[in-house]
Scaffold this active site. Structure first.
Site, PDB file in Angstrom:
ATOM      1  N   GLY A 145       0.820  -1.217   0.000  1.00 14.56           N
ATOM      2  CA  GLY A 145       0.000   0.000   0.000  1.00 14.56           C
ATOM      3  C   GLY A 145       0.849   1.260   0.000  1.00 14.56           C
ATOM      4  N   ALA A 197      53.189  23.720  27.599  1.00 13.02           N
ATOM      5  CA  ALA A 197      51.966  24.339  27.081  1.00 13.02           C
ATOM      6  C   ALA A 197      52.259  25.075  25.785  1.00 13.02           C
ATOM      7  CB  ALA A 197      51.397  25.298  28.117  1.00 13.02           C
ATOM      8  N   GLY A 208      -6.280  -4.522  -3.600  1.00 14.15           N
ATOM      9  CA  GLY A 208      -6.896  -5.002  -2.369  1.00 14.15           C
ATOM     10  C   GLY A 208      -6.077  -6.079  -1.677  1.00 14.15           C
ATOM     11  N   GLN A 233       3.358  -6.587  -6.252  1.00  9.66           N
ATOM     12  CA  GLN A 233       1.959  -6.371  -6.617  1.00  9.66           C
ATOM     13  C   GLN A 233       1.916  -5.025  -7.344  1.00  9.66           C
ATOM     14  OE1 GLN A 233      -0.725  -5.268  -3.470  1.00  9.66           O
ATOM     15  NE2 GLN A 233      -2.494  -6.173  -4.457  1.00  9.66           N
ATOM     16  N   ARG A 239      57.708  25.952  21.022  1.00  6.02           N
ATOM     17  CA  ARG A 239      56.913  27.162  20.805  1.00  6.02           C
ATOM     18  C   ARG A 239      57.857  28.337  20.588  1.00  6.02           C
ATOM     19  NH1 ARG A 239      55.087  26.689  27.003  1.00  6.02           N
ATOM     20  NH2 ARG A 239      56.860  27.712  27.970  1.00  6.02           N
ATOM     21  N   ARG A 288      -2.031   8.442   3.623  1.00  3.29           N
ATOM     22  CA  ARG A 288      -2.368   9.297   4.767  1.00  3.29           C
ATOM     23  C   ARG A 288      -1.145   9.679   5.603  1.00  3.29           C
ATOM     24  NH1 ARG A 288      -7.089   5.775   7.249  1.00  3.29           N
ATOM     25  NH2 ARG A 288      -6.157   4.215   5.861  1.00  3.29           N
ATOM     26  N   TYR A 306       0.295  -7.760   8.403  1.00  2.29           N
ATOM     27  CA  TYR A 306       0.285  -6.470   7.719  1.00  2.29           C
ATOM     28  C   TYR A 306       1.542  -5.690   8.056  1.00  2.29           C
ATOM     29  CZ  TYR A 306      -4.670  -6.875   6.424  1.00  2.29           C
ATOM     30  OH  TYR A 306      -5.848  -7.265   5.863  1.00  2.29           O
ATOM     31  N   LYS A 356      37.929  10.118  19.096  1.00  4.10           N
ATOM     32  CA  LYS A 356      37.603   9.183  18.011  1.00  4.10           C
ATOM     33  C   LYS A 356      38.726   8.176  17.908  1.00  4.10           C
ATOM     34  CE  LYS A 356      39.098   8.961  14.175  1.00  4.10           C
ATOM     35  NZ  LYS A 356      39.744   9.150  12.877  1.00  4.10           N
TER      36      LYS A 356
END
Ligand code: UD1
Ligand code: CA
Length: 455
Positions: A11, A420, A78, A73, A437, A15, A100, A348
């Site tokens: 079907g 750091a 039906g 089908q 750094r 709706r 169904y 991750k």
């Protein structure tokens, strides 16, 4: 006797007002049709035939891997016509169970009873509803024996007063379907070939029709529109929440939890409001999940706390860990016992060892981290060079200062120390301090630029 299941799913579901075929809409994270197939499989049938029509290709592709027989089908003429399409594939000697695709919550128990009742004659599953509007009504004779199903649209006013309805689900010897189904016609309001008409043909021929009644109307509720889908979803979630509470889980609010898969909980688990669990989630004893968390295919060990707004996907958390608030553990994350991953940290494919801490604002990806490591705020593993992913290894007891960038592939040895703000591109040996750094220069007597007149 062999059992063959026919699931009607051709079907359009107009709706639903959606481009997605109705049976692919999700209930508790799983397509409606998948719920039906799963129930059917629990009966160990010889074959499951699925009749598809609207969006046939799309439906088929979702279930491509499974051992199902697909029947197309082309025109939806039906429910009787739909079963007729499947009939050539079904052996005369078997029992046929018709389900169904849009009635997802029917329990295997009731189906089993129905199949058992259909040994020599058809058996129909009925239900008695407060509001039977729209359903086919079950008509019985003075002795209460089944006579026929009359569709709502074809029923007289007095027939519409009947509250016992056809759920659509029936079982019958294949031989009876082979005998009667081809004779069903479409002389009715909708000009459709109605499946339940085989039952009245059987009765007319002296074959009695058994009925079984579904005690819980939810089991046989169909999904025809979004409203019914949402009602079914809430009802199913309510049942799942109740089952959890019966098993001893404390829920801040049973109306505000969604389980779209399986959730297995130990003792003394607490789950705050608005959490979503998807796939397979396992929570150990004493685990606490804060509000608004999403856990998908995740395992959380004993006594660990997942704080508010955290998102875990294909991740495993050891025992006595602390995660979040606002943490994101992506696939392949494994936290050892007593590890901590704090706010605005993304991980991750990361193995974070026992007692290690990544507490603030960091990205840790493709990383093998030992035990007792401290990763400072704002640390980034630069795992991607634009082409390939590389691994960062950090040894036991290492200290990574805030705002470090670790350019993989790179290794920090055990007890290594990264200053750091460093950009680390070369390995740091055991116990070494790495400073990578720019040197600070202080300029004395410097004056700030003044405002120019033009502005
Ligand atoms: C049907 C029953 C009705 C019952 C109700 C229960 C018939 C004639 N009516 O009505 O007695 O009370 O279910 O929910 O059986 N389908 C096909 N091909 C078709 C037509 C339908 O595969 O040609 C499938 C649909 O996809 C759906 C199921 O069959 O999964 C039921 O069809 P639907 O049109 O929803 O039937 P209802 O009007 O609900
Ligand atoms: Ca329906």
């Amino acid at each position: 006797m062999s059992l063959e299941v026919v699931i009607l799913a051709a079907g359009q579901g107009s709706r639903m007002r959606s481009s997605l075929p109705k049976v692919l809409h999700l209930l508790a994270g799983k397509p409606l049709l998948a719920h039906v197939i799963d129930s059917a499989q629990q009966l160990s049938p010889t074959a499951i035939h699925v009749v598809v029509g609207h969006g046939a290709e799309q439906v088929r592709s979702v279930f491509g891997e499974q051992a199902l027989f697909w029947i197309e089908q082309r025109q939806q003429l039906g429910t009787g016509h739909a079963v007729l399409q499947a009939l050539p594939a079904i052996g005369e000697g078997s029992t046929v169970l018709v389900l169904y695709g849009d009635v997802p919550l029917v329990s295997p128990g009731i189906l089993q009873a129905l199949v058992a009742a259909a040994a020599g004659a058809p058996a129909l599953l009925t239900a008695t509803l407060e509001d039977p509007a729209g359903y086919g009504r079950v008509l019985r004779d003075a002795d209460g024996a089944f006579m026929a199903v009359v569709e709502h649209k074809d029923a007289t006013d007095s027939e519409r007063g009947v509250r016992e309805v056809n759920t659509g689900i029936l079982a019958a010897p294949a031989s009876l379907l082979h005998r009667y189904l081809p004779s069903v016609d479409n002389s009715n309001q909708q000009q459709e070939y109605y499946l339940p008409d085989v039952l009245s043909l059987a009765v007319a021929d002296g074959v009695p029709v058994q009925t079984a009644s579904a005690a819980n109307p939810l089991e046989v509720m169909g999904v025809n529109d979004q409203l019914q889908l949402s009602r079914l979803e809430r009802e199913l979630q309510r049942q799942r929440a109740e089952a959890l509470m019966q098993a001893g889980v404390r829920l801040a609010d049973p109306a505000r939890i969604d389980i779209r898969g399986s959730l297995q909980c130990g003792q003394d688990v607490f789950i705050d409001v608005n959490c979503v669990f998807a796939g397979e989630v396992v929570l150990g004893d004493g685990v606490s999940i804060g509000p608004n968390c999403v856990l998908q295919d995740a395992t959380v060990g004993e006594g660990s706390e997942i704080c508010a707004m955290s998102h875990l996907e294909s991740a495993s958390v050891g025992s006595a860990c602390n995660v979040g608030p606002y943490a994101r553990l992506r696939p392949g994350t494994r936290l050892g016992d007593q590890a901590r991953v704090g706010n605005f940290v993304e991980t991750k494919k990361a193995n974070i060892g026992v007692g290690s801490k990544v507490n603030h604002l960091s990205y840790v990806g493709d990383c093998e981290m030992g035990a007792g490591v401290n990763v400072g705020a704002g640390t980034i593993t630069c795992n991607y060079d634009g082409v390939n992913k590389h691994i960062t290894r950090i040894g036991d007891g290492a200290f990574v200062g805030s705002n470090a960038t670790l350019v993989a592939p790179v290794e920090i040895g055990a007890d290594g120390f990264v200053a750091a703000g460093s950009t680390i591109t070369r390995p740091v040996a055991t116990g070494e301090l790495a400073v990578g750094r720019g040197k600070q220069r202080n300029i004395q007597g410097w004056t700030r630029p003044g405002k120019t007149d033009k502005d």
